[in-house]
Scaffold this motif. Structure first.
Motif, PDB file in Angstrom:
ATOM      1  N   PRO A  52      -8.338  -4.836   8.901  1.00 58.98           N
ATOM      2  CA  PRO A  52      -8.737  -3.592   8.223  1.00 58.98           C
ATOM      3  C   PRO A  52      -7.903  -3.243   7.000  1.00 58.98           C
ATOM      4  O   PRO A  52      -8.447  -2.785   5.986  1.00 58.98           O
ATOM      5  N   TYR A  53      -6.585  -3.434   7.049  1.00 59.84           N
ATOM      6  CA  TYR A  53      -5.757  -3.041   5.900  1.00 59.84           C
ATOM      7  C   TYR A  53      -6.082  -3.862   4.662  1.00 59.84           C
ATOM      8  O   TYR A  53      -6.022  -3.358   3.539  1.00 59.84           O
ATOM      9  N   MET A  54      -6.474  -5.131   4.857  1.00 61.20           N
ATOM     10  CA  MET A  54      -6.824  -5.976   3.724  1.00 61.20           C
ATOM     11  C   MET A  54      -8.193  -5.586   3.179  1.00 61.20           C
ATOM     12  O   MET A  54      -8.414  -5.608   1.956  1.00 61.20           O
ATOM     13  N   GLU A  55      -9.103  -5.218   4.049  1.00 58.78           N
ATOM     14  CA  GLU A  55     -10.398  -4.713   3.598  1.00 58.78           C
ATOM     15  C   GLU A  55     -10.217  -3.461   2.741  1.00 58.78           C
ATOM     16  O   GLU A  55     -10.869  -3.304   1.698  1.00 58.78           O
ATOM     17  N   LEU A  59     -11.005  -2.334  -1.434  1.00 52.50           N
ATOM     18  CA  LEU A  59     -11.784  -1.178  -1.859  1.00 52.50           C
ATOM     19  C   LEU A  59     -11.061  -0.352  -2.920  1.00 52.50           C
ATOM     20  O   LEU A  59     -11.677   0.107  -3.881  1.00 52.50           O
ATOM     21  N   ASP A  60      -9.755  -0.142  -2.735  1.00 55.74           N
ATOM     22  CA  ASP A  60      -9.042   0.742  -3.661  1.00 55.74           C
ATOM     23  C   ASP A  60      -7.977   0.056  -4.505  1.00 55.74           C
ATOM     24  O   ASP A  60      -7.358   0.688  -5.366  1.00 55.74           O
ATOM     25  N   GLY A  61      -7.733  -1.243  -4.259  1.00 57.73           N
ATOM     26  CA  GLY A  61      -6.780  -1.991  -5.068  1.00 57.73           C
ATOM     27  C   GLY A  61      -5.330  -1.715  -4.751  1.00 57.73           C
ATOM     28  O   GLY A  61      -4.441  -2.250  -5.425  1.00 57.73           O
TER      29      GLY A  61
END
Length: 217
Positions: A52-55, A59-61
């Motif tokens: 999840p943290y990589m996803e 999304l926000d860079g």
């Protein structure tokens, strides 16, 4: 939840290796791409996914640290369940990954006996320079076949550091890749390349699967 499936995934035969990425780079990093190609080349299909943290980073860079282990393991379980459903239980499904991803795979295997195998590429046995913080306590609980491919120059665990801890590895099989660092990159003077060591790791993975009856010889 996006899955990156290698070409052989669609063959409907042979083993599938579910691969998790390391802490700092995602499922489409150069290393993960090269590893998936090398595994395909020796007849081992792979599926890659992201935590999840990589996803969220995509999304926000914004760079952020990895999620805590319970959340990482929850995502791994979800992906494993999806792959098992897609393969219909007709193919061996192994778990593994790069660095942190491989460690999460081993933790998942330690808590469940329903695993066909684990393959780790550059296992983080300890943080660099911290020989007082070993991440091996759970390894004797892994009851399925387990393989670790490790570079001899890996700051997360070198041969001379592992020797006193062999008893803590359980039944884990350890293969050393000469000159490789944590990304399997050897020094220029060695004459080999990172691609060579990744190819070696893929061949050792195939041999491991053959020895344990998970792929036809």
């Amino acid at each position: 939840m996006k899955l990156i499936k290698s070409g052989r995934y669609g063959d409907h035969a042979g083993p599938v290796l579910v691969l998790a990425h390391g802490a700092g780079a995602g499922a489409d990093s150069e290393f993960m791409e090269a590893l998936a190609r090398a595994l395909d080349g020796v007849g081992v299909a792979s599926v890659r996914f992201e935590f999840p943290y990589m996803e969220q980073r995509r999304l926000d860079g914004r760079k952020r640290p990895p999620d805590r282990a319970p959340r990482l393991l929850a995502r791994f379980r979800d992906v494993l369940a999806q792959v098992r459903q897609e393969t219909g239980g007709h193919r061996p499904v192994l778990i593994g990954g790069k660095s942190m991803g491989g460690r999460m795979a081993s933790l998942l295997a330690a808590e469940s006996a329903q695993m066909d195998g684990v393959v780790c590429f550059g296992y983080p046995f300890h943080p660099p320079g911290r020989l007082d913080r070993w991440r091996t306590a759970h390894l004797p609980e892994v009851s399925c076949p387990m393989l670790v491919l490790q570079g001899t120059r890996d700051p997360f665990g070198k041969p001379e550091e592992l020797t006193p801890h062999n008893a803590e590895l359980g039944a884990c099989e350890l293969v050393w890749l000469a000159g490789g660092n944590h990304d399997f990159r050897p020094p220029a003077r060695q004459g080999a390349t990172q691609a060579d060591l990744i190819a070696d790791a893929a061949r050792h993975t195939r041999d491991f699967l053959e020895r344990h009856g998970l792929i036809s010889r």
